[in-house]
Design an enzyme around this catalytic site. Structure first.
Site, PDB file in Angstrom:
ATOM      1  N   LYS A  22       0.830  -1.204   0.000  1.00  0.00           N
ATOM      2  CA  LYS A  22       0.000   0.000   0.000  1.00  0.00           C
ATOM      3  C   LYS A  22       0.867   1.258   0.000  1.00  0.00           C
ATOM      4  CE  LYS A  22      -3.761  -0.409   2.181  1.00  0.00           C
ATOM      5  NZ  LYS A  22      -4.658  -0.686   3.310  1.00  0.00           N
ATOM      6  N   ARG A  91      -3.569   2.844   8.619  1.00  0.00           N
ATOM      7  CA  ARG A  91      -3.903   1.588   7.935  1.00  0.00           C
ATOM      8  C   ARG A  91      -2.665   0.715   7.755  1.00  0.00           C
ATOM      9  NH1 ARG A  91      -7.851   2.342   2.949  1.00  0.00           N
ATOM     10  NH2 ARG A  91      -6.121   3.415   1.946  1.00  0.00           N
ATOM     11  N   GLY A 100      -8.078  -7.323   4.370  1.00  0.00           N
ATOM     12  CA  GLY A 100      -8.968  -7.500   5.507  1.00  0.00           C
ATOM     13  C   GLY A 100      -8.383  -8.228   6.698  1.00  0.00           C
ATOM     14  N   MET A 102      -5.624  -7.399   8.538  1.00  0.00           N
ATOM     15  CA  MET A 102      -5.069  -6.570   9.613  1.00  0.00           C
ATOM     16  C   MET A 102      -5.953  -5.343   9.813  1.00  0.00           C
ATOM     17  SD  MET A 102      -1.028  -7.082   8.823  1.00  0.00           S
ATOM     18  CE  MET A 102      -1.261  -6.838   7.078  1.00  0.00           C
ATOM     19  N   ARG A 335      -3.084  -1.268  -5.855  1.00  0.00           N
ATOM     20  CA  ARG A 335      -2.283  -2.473  -5.647  1.00  0.00           C
ATOM     21  C   ARG A 335      -2.662  -3.467  -6.740  1.00  0.00           C
ATOM     22  NH1 ARG A 335      -5.317  -4.609  -0.137  1.00  0.00           N
ATOM     23  NH2 ARG A 335      -7.376  -4.925  -1.046  1.00  0.00           N
ATOM     24  N   HIS A 451     -15.549  -8.137   2.212  1.00  0.00           N
ATOM     25  CA  HIS A 451     -14.550  -9.023   2.815  1.00  0.00           C
ATOM     26  C   HIS A 451     -14.771 -10.476   2.415  1.00  0.00           C
ATOM     27  CE1 HIS A 451     -13.208 -11.681   6.124  1.00  0.00           C
ATOM     28  NE2 HIS A 451     -12.112 -10.953   6.017  1.00  0.00           N
ATOM     29  N   ARG A 557       0.291 -47.593  -9.796  1.00  0.00           N
ATOM     30  CA  ARG A 557       0.327 -48.455  -8.606  1.00  0.00           C
ATOM     31  C   ARG A 557      -0.528 -49.691  -8.861  1.00  0.00           C
ATOM     32  NH1 ARG A 557      -0.630 -42.783  -5.703  1.00  0.00           N
ATOM     33  NH2 ARG A 557      -1.950 -42.738  -7.564  1.00  0.00           N
ATOM     34  N   ARG A 613       4.753 -49.678 -11.173  1.00  0.00           N
ATOM     35  CA  ARG A 613       5.354 -50.168  -9.932  1.00  0.00           C
ATOM     36  C   ARG A 613       4.728 -51.507  -9.554  1.00  0.00           C
ATOM     37  NH1 ARG A 613       4.273 -46.893  -4.502  1.00  0.00           N
ATOM     38  NH2 ARG A 613       2.323 -48.077  -4.606  1.00  0.00           N
ATOM     39  N   GLU A 744      13.044 -44.891  -1.677  1.00  0.00           N
ATOM     40  CA  GLU A 744      12.153 -44.418  -0.609  1.00  0.00           C
ATOM     41  C   GLU A 744      12.674 -44.757   0.785  1.00  0.00           C
ATOM     42  OE1 GLU A 744       8.337 -46.351  -1.349  1.00  0.00           O
ATOM     43  OE2 GLU A 744       9.375 -47.853  -2.542  1.00  0.00           O
ATOM     44  N   SER A 763      13.170 -43.422  -9.197  1.00  0.00           N
ATOM     45  CA  SER A 763      12.035 -42.568  -8.897  1.00  0.00           C
ATOM     46  C   SER A 763      11.979 -42.409  -7.386  1.00  0.00           C
ATOM     47  CB  SER A 763      10.727 -43.188  -9.403  1.00  0.00           C
ATOM     48  OG  SER A 763       9.639 -42.341  -9.086  1.00  0.00           O
ATOM     49  N   GLY A 765      10.315 -41.956  -4.141  1.00  0.00           N
ATOM     50  CA  GLY A 765       8.987 -42.041  -3.514  1.00  0.00           C
ATOM     51  C   GLY A 765       9.005 -41.175  -2.270  1.00  0.00           C
ATOM     52  N   THR A 766       8.721 -39.892  -2.457  1.00  0.00           N
ATOM     53  CA  THR A 766       8.969 -38.922  -1.370  1.00  0.00           C
ATOM     54  C   THR A 766       8.007 -39.062  -0.202  1.00  0.00           C
ATOM     55  OG1 THR A 766       7.746 -37.299  -2.696  1.00  0.00           O
ATOM     56  CG2 THR A 766      10.161 -37.230  -2.787  1.00  0.00           C
ATOM     57  N   ASN A 767       6.852 -39.711  -0.396  1.00  0.00           N
ATOM     58  CA  ASN A 767       5.962 -39.924   0.758  1.00  0.00           C
ATOM     59  C   ASN A 767       6.646 -40.828   1.789  1.00  0.00           C
ATOM     60  OD1 ASN A 767       4.050 -38.417  -0.569  1.00  0.00           O
ATOM     61  ND2 ASN A 767       2.883 -40.180  -1.291  1.00  0.00           N
ATOM     62  N   ASP A 768       7.099 -42.003   1.332  1.00  0.00           N
ATOM     63  CA  ASP A 768       7.756 -42.937   2.254  1.00  0.00           C
ATOM     64  C   ASP A 768       9.156 -42.460   2.637  1.00  0.00           C
ATOM     65  OD1 ASP A 768       5.650 -44.600   2.519  1.00  0.00           O
ATOM     66  OD2 ASP A 768       6.446 -46.255   1.334  1.00  0.00           O
ATOM     67  N   CYS A 831       7.688 -39.198  -7.441  1.00  0.00           N
ATOM     68  CA  CYS A 831       6.298 -39.594  -7.702  1.00  0.00           C
ATOM     69  C   CYS A 831       5.438 -39.544  -6.450  1.00  0.00           C
ATOM     70  CB  CYS A 831       6.252 -40.984  -8.322  1.00  0.00           C
ATOM     71  SG  CYS A 831       7.021 -42.257  -7.307  1.00  0.00           S
ATOM     72  N   TYR A 851      11.904 -35.456 -14.235  1.00  0.00           N
ATOM     73  CA  TYR A 851      10.448 -35.314 -14.255  1.00  0.00           C
ATOM     74  C   TYR A 851       9.895 -35.295 -12.832  1.00  0.00           C
ATOM     75  CZ  TYR A 851      10.114 -40.294 -13.085  1.00  0.00           C
ATOM     76  OH  TYR A 851      10.212 -41.501 -12.453  1.00  0.00           O
TER      77      TYR A 851
END
Length: 877
Positions: A22, A91, A100, A102, A335, A451, A557, A613, A744, A763, A765-768, A831, A851
């Site tokens: 602002k 303000r 809205g 603050m 803005r 708002h 899967r 897999r 993983e 690959s 396996g970022t969850n595990d 993945c 990828y």
């Protein structure tokens, strides 16, 4: 000496990070000669210093007084002068717009003496009293934390007593009575008389705005939008101009393009004889901006010209706040305009075509996560609907849910997994936590820039505002529309694209990607280095992935195919079999199912790569829970059926593990039961050969899960190759494919150079990998302590939503480096859920992955995020 305060004239050229959005906008408008009331900015740096030490920095107040004197000189008014009083607004102004969230205090500087001066100077007693009434209420609520309801309840009782609907109908004598009562409320609630020293008022208001950076709604908003908590807010102190001085005055909000659709046409709302808070707070339902031309044609033309000039200057859609004081236009803010995903796409595309920006800049204007809003459900146009009310179409999309009347109830039920529609007379910033959890919002009052509308649009939730045909009785937990009463818990549907409120559930349809979005995604693909693939387990998923532009399937899967109702009995027969011979018949049946699925997937992908897999989860996941089995044993009278259930119970007990996630699953299951690996291999190879025979190209890879030791991969790979040779010999034809593994486990990343001797691709396996690196179970952690960790600031976000770059990320980097040390051109991707998270995608780009793979519906998000990562890297070179 540190400069804590800059006048609008002096602030030109200073960074937005210092002035806030602002303040930077006001400084720029002042520089280019637009009508901006004089003022100054107290920097974000001051806020951070104040929040750290809990006191205003030394010399800041002196700088405030110096800048106040400059305003006095420029306006000819005096702060606290009873003859010609200067009033100011105080303000907030964050670096990243948080509409809205603050606090604001208007009409500051009024007291009993300056009130008399204002009446004398303007000759408008009603206006001056109205300004004082508003100031007492805002100061009490914002600075002294007196509940707003204390004032609103009395104001509402006065409306009913006087039989008026609009606050503008209060006469001077009515306002005097209201002010007197307000002052009594203030003293009763605070134990103090209302402050009469304007400098004390200003000092307290500045502190209150700084403190509002850490109020609950602001923290919730930042958490939801992943805005850092260490930015702080600037404070803008600006000469008051008044839109409530009578019928020659007014206030409004204007967007240079429609923030809901992106249409290149002035959009907004205004009110005659009102202050700005009346528009954004939804206290009165405003009029469309196009009607301003009929009220004040010259001012409408002036706003139009200014809007066009500001858009050319900033090369982006602008959100303007303006006040008309006795026929003179003043600008209070410009803005970058908040916009829906559809509008963002249309505006970015149109501005490229208009020559305002280039393709890469257009891509950087898109918020990747906002793209998912384009996948909002819409009401099926063929559906028969019962419209019970109609308001303003404030935020597009449709939603169905149970009616709730409080933000707390919306939050409680929403977090419990229930779908709710938050219904309010109007929303205030204090309702944000409820809006976050609701499916959509319905308000009786307020316009399309209120708002509720602004917050809902930012969150991608549907909103119908200004629905004045409904009467909401919050205490009675119902709303009435005509002769109909809708109670809490009743189901309604709102259509934020049309403004309709509909009784009950309504059939929905998924939207399609527009031609403009397809063009932007094509621009994204041109600059991206990362390929974006999809996780798809069935032919229908593969078709969806292709429709969203996936370049391949990064994770199919196979066990998900087993979950289908017709297949589950054969899976259970396989589990109950004691010997390989007993497993032959169920495996043969499952092979047929799998082959059919793979044929469908290969056909859908039309030669695009598919990574399949092998079975990963422990086998007990395919059996009913122990409680259900025992129940069946007790209820079943048929001996044959009872025997089967008892065998199932015995199998479940035999397979029971203390920690199944780290037990017999993945490649370990394939080693113990190699006939499962052989069955899946046969299904894959035969499906590929069948599709290839039709003349369609087939490209696939087989992925072995949960490998942590090279010898594990060697064993399973050998089984795959032996079975493949058999199929090739039987069919008399061959097909090329690769065998790789899923990284993983931390050990797999550490010994990636060894594993790459056998693996032709990786690959992650970022969850595990996240679970095994952090030592936490996702299912348990997310429900029990991760949310608390975020609230306490222990973590910024859940590591399952956005990649833990400092921990898991370092294992990925290590795995990439070591894997490619052994196999130079090793193809590597991820993945897990992180494949659709923009921050994680940016990390994958820098880590040199080939990828990312995510759910089909997040593919457009990932394509934009991948392009932005490439553009950012180019910009830093």
């Amino acid at each position: 000496m540190t400069t804590w305060v800059y006048s609008f004239k002096e602030a030109t050229g200073k960074k937005k990070e210092l002035l806030g959005g602002k303040g930077a906008g006001l400084a720029q408008m002042t520089k280019i000669g637009l009508p901006v009331p004089p003022g100054f900015v107290i920097t974000t740096k001051t806020c951070l210093q104040y929040l750290k030490n809990k006191k205003i920095p030394s010399q800041m107040w002196e700088q405030v007084l110096v800048n106040l004197a400059k305003i006095e000189k420029e306006t000819g008014k005096g702060f606290g002068d009873s003859g010609n009083p200067l009033l100011v607004s105080v303000r907030s102004g964050a670096v990243i717009s948080m509409p809205g969230m603050m606090d604001t205090v208007l009409n500051l500087g009024l007291n009993k003496e300056t009130l008399k001066g204002l009446i004398t100077k303007t000759g408008n007693e009603r206006f001056a009293l109205d300004a004082y009434r508003r100031f007492i209420q805002m100061f009490a609520n914002i600075v002294m934390e007196v509940p707003l309801e204390k004032f609103e309840a009395f104001l509402d009782s006065e409306r009913k007593r006087l039989k008026i609907k609009d606050d503008t109908q209060f006469k001077a004598r009515d306002l005097k009575k209201i002010i007197d009562h307000y002052l009594v409320i203030f003293q009763k609630e605070t134990g103090q008389t209302f402050p009469q020293d304007p400098q004390k008022q200003l000092r307290a208001a500045i502190k209150a705005v700084f403190d509002s950076w850490n109020n609950k709604r602001a923290i919730d908003y930042r958490n939801f939008n992943k805005i850092p908590h260490d930015l702080g807010t600037a404070v803008n102190v600006q000469t008051m101009v008044f839109g409530n001085m009578g019928d020659s005055s007014g206030t409004g909000v204007a967007f240079t393009r429609n923030p809901a659709t992106g249409e290149k046409k002035l959009y907004g709302e205004f009110l005659v004889n009102a202050q700005g808070e009346d528009v954004v707070a939804g206290i009165r339902t405003p009029r469309p901006i196009k009607e301003l031309e009929g009220v004040w044609p010259k001012i409408f033309g002036q706003i139009n010209r200014i809007a066009k000039n500001l858009e050319r200057h900033y090369r982006d859609t602008q959100d303007l706040e303006f006040t008309i004081e006795e026929g003179k236009l003043w600008l209070l803010q410009t803005r970058s305009g908040k916009r829906t995903a559809q509008a963002a796409i249309n505006i970015a595309y149109d501005m490229v075509k208009e020559g305002l920006i280039g393709q890469e800049e257009a891509l950087m204007r898109i918020e990747p996560k906002q793209i998912s809003q384009l996948l909002h459900t819409q009401i099926d146009p063929k559906a028969k609907i019962a419209v019970i009310a109609k308001g303003l179409a404030a935020s597009p999309g449709a939603a169905t849910g149970q009616v709730v009347f409080t933000a707390d109830e919306a939050e409680k039920k929403g977090k419990a997994g229930q779908k709710v529609i938050l219904v309010r007379p109007e929303t205030s910033p204090d309702d944000v936590h409820g809006v976050l959890q609701a499916q959509g919002v319905l308000t009786a009052r307020g316009g399309m820039t209120s708002h509720a509308a602004v917050v809902a649009r930012g969150l991608g939730k549907p909103c119908v505002s200004g629905c004045e045909t409904i009467t909401i009785e919050v205490k009675k937990n119902h709303f009435r529309v005509g002769s109909e009463t809708v109670k809490a818990g009743d189901v309604i549907t709102i259509n934020g694209s049309t403004g309709e409120v509909i009784a009950g559930n309504v059939p929905m349809i998924e939207p399609k990607i527009s031609s403009k979005m397809k063009t932007l995604l094509a621009w994204a693909d041109k600059v991206s280095k990362l390929n974006v693939w999809a996780n798809a387990d069935y032919p229908r998923d593969a078709l969806a992935a292709v429709s969203f532009g996936a370049g391949g399937i990064g994770l199919c899967r196979t066990e998900h195919m087993f979950m289908e109702q017709e297949r589950l009995p054969f899976v259970q027969d396989m589990i109950l079999a004691v010997t390989e011979t007993e497993r032959v018949i169920p495996l043969k049946k499952l092979e047929q199912f799998q082959k059919r699925d793979f044929v469908g997937i290969f056909k859908a992908m039309k030669g695009k790569p598919v990574i399949i897999r092998l079975i990963d989860p422990p086998l007990h996941e395919f059996l009913p829970k122990e409680e259900e089995i025992n129940q069946k044993i007790a209820q079943t009278k048929n001996k044959e059926e009872k025997d089967r259930w008892q065998k199932m119970l015995a199998a479940l007990e035999k397979m029971a593990e203390t920690n199944p996630m780290l037990g017999l699953r993945g490649c370990r299951l394939g080693i113990i039961m190699p006939d499962i690996v052989r069955m899946q291999t046969r299904a894959i190879i035969e499906a590929a050969l069948k599709v290839k025979k039709t003349g369609q190209p087939v490209k696939f890879k087989i992925m072995v899960p949960l490998v942590g030791i090279l010898e594990e991969l060697k064993f399973v790979k050998n089984e795959i190759l032996i079975e493949t040779k058999k199929v090739f010999a039987q069919r008399g034809e061959r097909i090329n494919f690769e065998i790789g593994t899923m990284i993983e486990l931390p050990r797999a990343a550490l010994v990636a150079d060894e594993i790459a001797q056998e693996a032709e691709f990786f690959s992650f396996g970022t969850n595990d990998l996240t679970q095994t690196t952090l030592g936490i179970s996702r299912d348990d952690a997310e429900g029990k302590f991760l949310a608390l960790y975020e609230d306490l600031g222990i973590i910024k976000t859940s590591p399952f939503q956005s990649l833990d770059q400092a921990g898991v990320g370092q294992l990925i980097i290590l795995g990439v480096e070591r894997g490619r040390k052994t196999r130079k051109n090793l193809s590597i991707g991820i993945c897990g859920e992180h494949g659709g998270d923009p921050e994680s995608i940016a990390f994958c780009h820098l880590a040199g992955l080939n990828y990312v793979s995510c759910s089909p519906y997040r593919v457009p998000v990932a394509r934009i995020a991948a392009a932005q990562a490439a553009i950012r890297e180019k910009q830093t070179e």
